[in-house]
Design a protein around this motif. Structure first.
Motif, PDB file in Angstrom:
ATOM      1  N   GLU A 100     -36.582  10.715   7.658  1.00  0.00           N
ATOM      2  CA  GLU A 100     -36.840  11.771   7.196  1.00  0.00           C
ATOM      3  C   GLU A 100     -36.843  11.790   5.775  1.00  0.00           C
ATOM      4  O   GLU A 100     -37.418  13.114   5.105  1.00  0.00           O
ATOM      5  N   ILE A 101     -36.019  10.825   4.844  1.00  0.00           N
ATOM      6  CA  ILE A 101     -36.016  10.969   3.540  1.00  0.00           C
ATOM      7  C   ILE A 101     -36.253   9.706   3.007  1.00  0.00           C
ATOM      8  O   ILE A 101     -35.314   9.100   2.060  1.00  0.00           O
ATOM      9  N   PRO A 102     -37.408   9.314   3.116  1.00  0.00           N
ATOM     10  CA  PRO A 102     -37.486   7.765   2.665  1.00  0.00           C
ATOM     11  C   PRO A 102     -37.531   7.314   1.306  1.00  0.00           C
ATOM     12  O   PRO A 102     -36.778   6.451   0.800  1.00  0.00           O
ATOM     13  N   PHE A 103     -37.738   8.540   0.443  1.00  0.00           N
ATOM     14  CA  PHE A 103     -37.507   8.152  -1.125  1.00  0.00           C
ATOM     15  C   PHE A 103     -36.319   8.151  -1.713  1.00  0.00           C
ATOM     16  O   PHE A 103     -35.502   7.437  -2.307  1.00  0.00           O
ATOM     17  N   LEU A 104     -35.361   9.419  -0.864  1.00  0.00           N
ATOM     18  CA  LEU A 104     -34.212   9.561  -1.479  1.00  0.00           C
ATOM     19  C   LEU A 104     -33.204   8.305  -0.848  1.00  0.00           C
ATOM     20  O   LEU A 104     -32.547   7.754  -1.697  1.00  0.00           O
ATOM     21  N   ASP A 105     -33.619   7.988   0.301  1.00  0.00           N
ATOM     22  CA  ASP A 105     -32.860   6.918   1.036  1.00  0.00           C
ATOM     23  C   ASP A 105     -32.928   5.509  -0.042  1.00  0.00           C
ATOM     24  O   ASP A 105     -32.074   4.933  -0.238  1.00  0.00           O
ATOM     25  N   VAL A 108     -31.296   5.902  -3.502  1.00  0.00           N
ATOM     26  CA  VAL A 108     -29.770   5.890  -3.623  1.00  0.00           C
ATOM     27  C   VAL A 108     -29.523   4.492  -3.325  1.00  0.00           C
ATOM     28  O   VAL A 108     -28.600   3.873  -3.909  1.00  0.00           O
ATOM     29  N   ASN A 109     -29.780   3.819  -2.158  1.00  0.00           N
ATOM     30  CA  ASN A 109     -29.565   2.641  -1.595  1.00  0.00           C
ATOM     31  C   ASN A 109     -29.848   1.305  -2.549  1.00  0.00           C
ATOM     32  O   ASN A 109     -29.162   0.389  -2.796  1.00  0.00           O
ATOM     33  N   ALA A 110     -31.163   1.427  -2.730  1.00  0.00           N
ATOM     34  CA  ALA A 110     -31.709   0.182  -3.573  1.00  0.00           C
ATOM     35  C   ALA A 110     -31.538   0.550  -4.992  1.00  0.00           C
ATOM     36  O   ALA A 110     -31.051  -0.355  -5.901  1.00  0.00           O
ATOM     37  N   HIS A 131     -20.197  -5.599  -2.499  1.00  0.00           N
ATOM     38  CA  HIS A 131     -21.189  -4.392  -2.107  1.00  0.00           C
ATOM     39  C   HIS A 131     -21.094  -4.267  -0.590  1.00  0.00           C
ATOM     40  O   HIS A 131     -21.076  -5.423   0.047  1.00  0.00           O
ATOM     41  N   LEU A 132     -21.067  -3.156   0.006  1.00  0.00           N
ATOM     42  CA  LEU A 132     -20.968  -2.819   1.406  1.00  0.00           C
ATOM     43  C   LEU A 132     -22.342  -2.811   2.061  1.00  0.00           C
ATOM     44  O   LEU A 132     -23.405  -2.076   1.483  1.00  0.00           O
ATOM     45  N   SER A 133     -23.002  -3.973   2.377  1.00  0.00           N
ATOM     46  CA  SER A 133     -24.278  -4.197   3.163  1.00  0.00           C
ATOM     47  C   SER A 133     -24.142  -3.649   4.443  1.00  0.00           C
ATOM     48  O   SER A 133     -22.983  -3.060   4.939  1.00  0.00           O
ATOM     49  N   THR A 134     -24.900  -4.244   5.266  1.00  0.00           N
ATOM     50  CA  THR A 134     -24.598  -3.858   6.878  1.00  0.00           C
ATOM     51  C   THR A 134     -25.500  -4.807   7.594  1.00  0.00           C
ATOM     52  O   THR A 134     -26.336  -5.730   7.369  1.00  0.00           O
ATOM     53  N   ASN A 135     -25.164  -4.719   8.929  1.00  0.00           N
ATOM     54  CA  ASN A 135     -25.862  -5.640  10.121  1.00  0.00           C
ATOM     55  C   ASN A 135     -27.151  -5.381  10.194  1.00  0.00           C
ATOM     56  O   ASN A 135     -28.085  -6.100  10.798  1.00  0.00           O
ATOM     57  N   LYS A 136     -27.676  -4.057   9.586  1.00  0.00           N
ATOM     58  CA  LYS A 136     -29.009  -3.700  10.098  1.00  0.00           C
ATOM     59  C   LYS A 136     -30.087  -4.537   9.017  1.00  0.00           C
ATOM     60  O   LYS A 136     -31.223  -4.352   9.351  1.00  0.00           O
ATOM     61  N   VAL A 137     -29.305  -5.338   8.211  1.00  0.00           N
ATOM     62  CA  VAL A 137     -30.295  -6.090   7.251  1.00  0.00           C
ATOM     63  C   VAL A 137     -30.940  -7.227   8.256  1.00  0.00           C
ATOM     64  O   VAL A 137     -32.004  -7.841   8.106  1.00  0.00           O
ATOM     65  N   LEU A 178     -36.042   2.509   8.210  1.00  0.00           N
ATOM     66  CA  LEU A 178     -36.252   2.252   6.653  1.00  0.00           C
ATOM     67  C   LEU A 178     -34.822   2.127   5.863  1.00  0.00           C
ATOM     68  O   LEU A 178     -35.002   1.550   4.827  1.00  0.00           O
ATOM     69  N   PHE A 179     -33.812   2.527   6.403  1.00  0.00           N
ATOM     70  CA  PHE A 179     -32.545   2.499   6.069  1.00  0.00           C
ATOM     71  C   PHE A 179     -32.124   0.874   5.846  1.00  0.00           C
ATOM     72  O   PHE A 179     -31.519   0.438   4.923  1.00  0.00           O
ATOM     73  N   GLY A 180     -32.579   0.396   7.070  1.00  0.00           N
ATOM     74  CA  GLY A 180     -32.319  -1.312   7.159  1.00  0.00           C
ATOM     75  C   GLY A 180     -33.294  -2.080   5.691  1.00  0.00           C
ATOM     76  O   GLY A 180     -32.583  -2.985   5.066  1.00  0.00           O
ATOM     77  N   VAL A 181     -34.250  -1.511   5.669  1.00  0.00           N
ATOM     78  CA  VAL A 181     -35.058  -1.986   4.567  1.00  0.00           C
ATOM     79  C   VAL A 181     -34.430  -1.798   3.200  1.00  0.00           C
ATOM     80  O   VAL A 181     -34.364  -2.656   2.271  1.00  0.00           O
ATOM     81  N   SER A 182     -33.925  -0.357   2.935  1.00  0.00           N
ATOM     82  CA  SER A 182     -33.165  -0.169   1.521  1.00  0.00           C
ATOM     83  C   SER A 182     -31.874  -1.029   1.478  1.00  0.00           C
ATOM     84  O   SER A 182     -31.634  -1.441   0.409  1.00  0.00           O
ATOM     85  N   LYS A 183     -31.284  -1.236   2.461  1.00  0.00           N
ATOM     86  CA  LYS A 183     -30.246  -2.044   2.400  1.00  0.00           C
ATOM     87  C   LYS A 183     -30.494  -3.525   2.439  1.00  0.00           C
ATOM     88  O   LYS A 183     -29.739  -4.139   1.587  1.00  0.00           O
TER      89      LYS A 183
END
Ligand SMILES: NC(=O)c1ccc[n+]([C@@H]2O[C@H](COP(=O)([O-])OP(=O)(O)OC[C@H]3O[C@@H](n4cnc5c(N)ncnc54)[C@H](O)[C@@H]3O)[C@@H](O)[C@H]2O)c1
Length: 349
Positions: A100-105, A108-110, A131-137, A178-183
């Motif tokens: 819903e918020i690809p630019f904001l995501d 902030v994240n990248a 850095h807190l990354s995630t298993n979504k990588v 998209l969250f996984g990609v910014s992370k």
């Protein structure tokens, strides 16, 4: 010299636990949090209550209401503090919200992460940056592993059974959200600043991180939100996979404890999976039964056939690497402890 630490996202689940942990060990703790979780998820997502608790309890804690996207303010702050440790937990944390918020995501994240890394490179290159990354990588690659279906859960077959996913899993050519990609972007940036500039960086690829200070909402904070729904008799929706999808849960205290140990014995460009492992894994159906038993309240839930895009069917972390590099670290909070803490935390709110 005084021990100082800068914690971004200091009012959030992990940031507030890390801030308390280091305050209790007499560090001067500087937080950065602008309560952006409320912007992402509305009032229920607000983390102000954690900020107030930290400010009331600890004289050695102070917060800067700065947005990590604000490059100049981040640069100025890191330049003036030159902290001895930096822990980066501020993020847009939701898989589903990101579309819903690809630019904001992404900003902030990248970009937020890049702002911090660049300031570290300029002013305090020897400072451990965790850095807190995630298993979504790993995207949905874990879904390609062979699974077996049991009555209440999915599990890995054969070699991976009880071992789980390790750091060699590909982060490439899969569906991430998209969250996984910014992370992934921030994870790679953190690794690169480590290798390229010889900075002691660490990426922690978290499973389900949880604890009493989570402001759980439907879009983020699995266990906290599920328990909250049970206590409020609010309808909970299971998205796909027959409710047998498995998550490994780790208490925020065990994450903070690892961060402390890493800060004492940092390495260049480290990457670790961190989660509850097989022992602390649970499916949604099992989590529902467990909370019904604890609270004595029936769960009000419905089932939707539509699984979340890129969602893991089964995920538990392989903890061999983190335990081998840090033999003093282990999971100290069992699944029962976690349920109890989250339940108590919500009852006391
Ligand atoms: N909770 C989990 O299950 C989980 C799992 C894997 C990885 N992680 C990662 O761990 C980190 C922390 O997660 P959490 O559960 O503590 O999240 P959280 O939402 O509870 O905390 C994040 C905090 O960062 C703040 N923040 C967000 N954007 C900001 C900005 N632009 N500037 C300043 N502050 C900002 C928020 O207000 C919030 O208080 C995140 O990077 C997340 O991706 C979390």
């Amino acid at each position: 010299m005084e021990n100082t630490i800068l914690v971004t996202g200091s009012s959030g689940l992990i940031g507030s636990e890390v801030s308390s942990f280091f305050c209790e060990r007499n560090y001067k703790v500087y937080g950065i949090d602008n309560n952006m979780r409320e912007v992402f998820f509305g009032k229920k997502g607000s983390t102000k209550v954690n900020l107030k608790r930290l400010e009331k309890k600890f004289q050695n804690f102070s917060n800067y209401n700065i947005d990590i996207r604000d490059r100049k303010s981040i640069d100025d702050l890191v330049k003036s503090l030159k902290p001895k440790v930096i822990v980066h937990t501020a993020a847009q944390p939701s898989h589903d919200k990101a579309s819903e918020i690809p630019f904001l995501d992404f900003e902030v994240n990248a970009l937020g992460t890049l702002n911090l890394l660049e300031a570290v490179r300029k002013y305090c290159k020897d400072t451990p940056f965790i850095h807190l990354s995630t298993n979504k990588v790993y995207g949905d690659t874990p879904n390609k592993m062979e699974l077996k279906e049991l009555a209440t859960r999915w599990e890995y077959r054969d070699y991976l059974f009880k071992r789980g996913i390790d750091e060699k899993c590909s982060i490439d050519q899969s569906t991430h959200s998209l969250f996984g990609v910014s992370k992934v972007s921030s994870d790679l940036l953190v690794q690169e600043y480590g290798r390229y500039f010889q900075i002691p960086t660490c990426c922690l690829r978290g499973g389900c991180l949880t604890g009493p200070s989570h402001s759980g909402v439907q879009l983020h904070g699995f266990l906290n939100y599920l328990i909250r729904c049970n206590l409020l008799s609010k309808e909970y929706t299971i998205f796909g996979y027959k409710g047998k999808q498995v998550r490994d849960n780790i208490h925020s205290y065990d994450v903070a404890n690892f961060i402390y140990l890493f800060s004492k014995d940092p390495k260049i460009s480290a990457v670790y999976n961190i989660g509850g492992g097989y022992e602390n894994s649970i499916s949604i159906l099992e989590a529902i039964s467990k909370i019904e038993e604890i609270s004595g309240l029936k769960m009000n839930f419905k089932y939707s056939d539509q699984s979340r895009i890129g969602d893991h069917i089964c995920y538990y972390s392989n903890l061999d690497k983190i335990k081998s590099d840090f033999p003093k670290w282990n999971i100290s909070k069992s699944l029962d402890d976690i349920f109890f803490d989250v339940y108590q935390g919500l009852m006391n709110k």
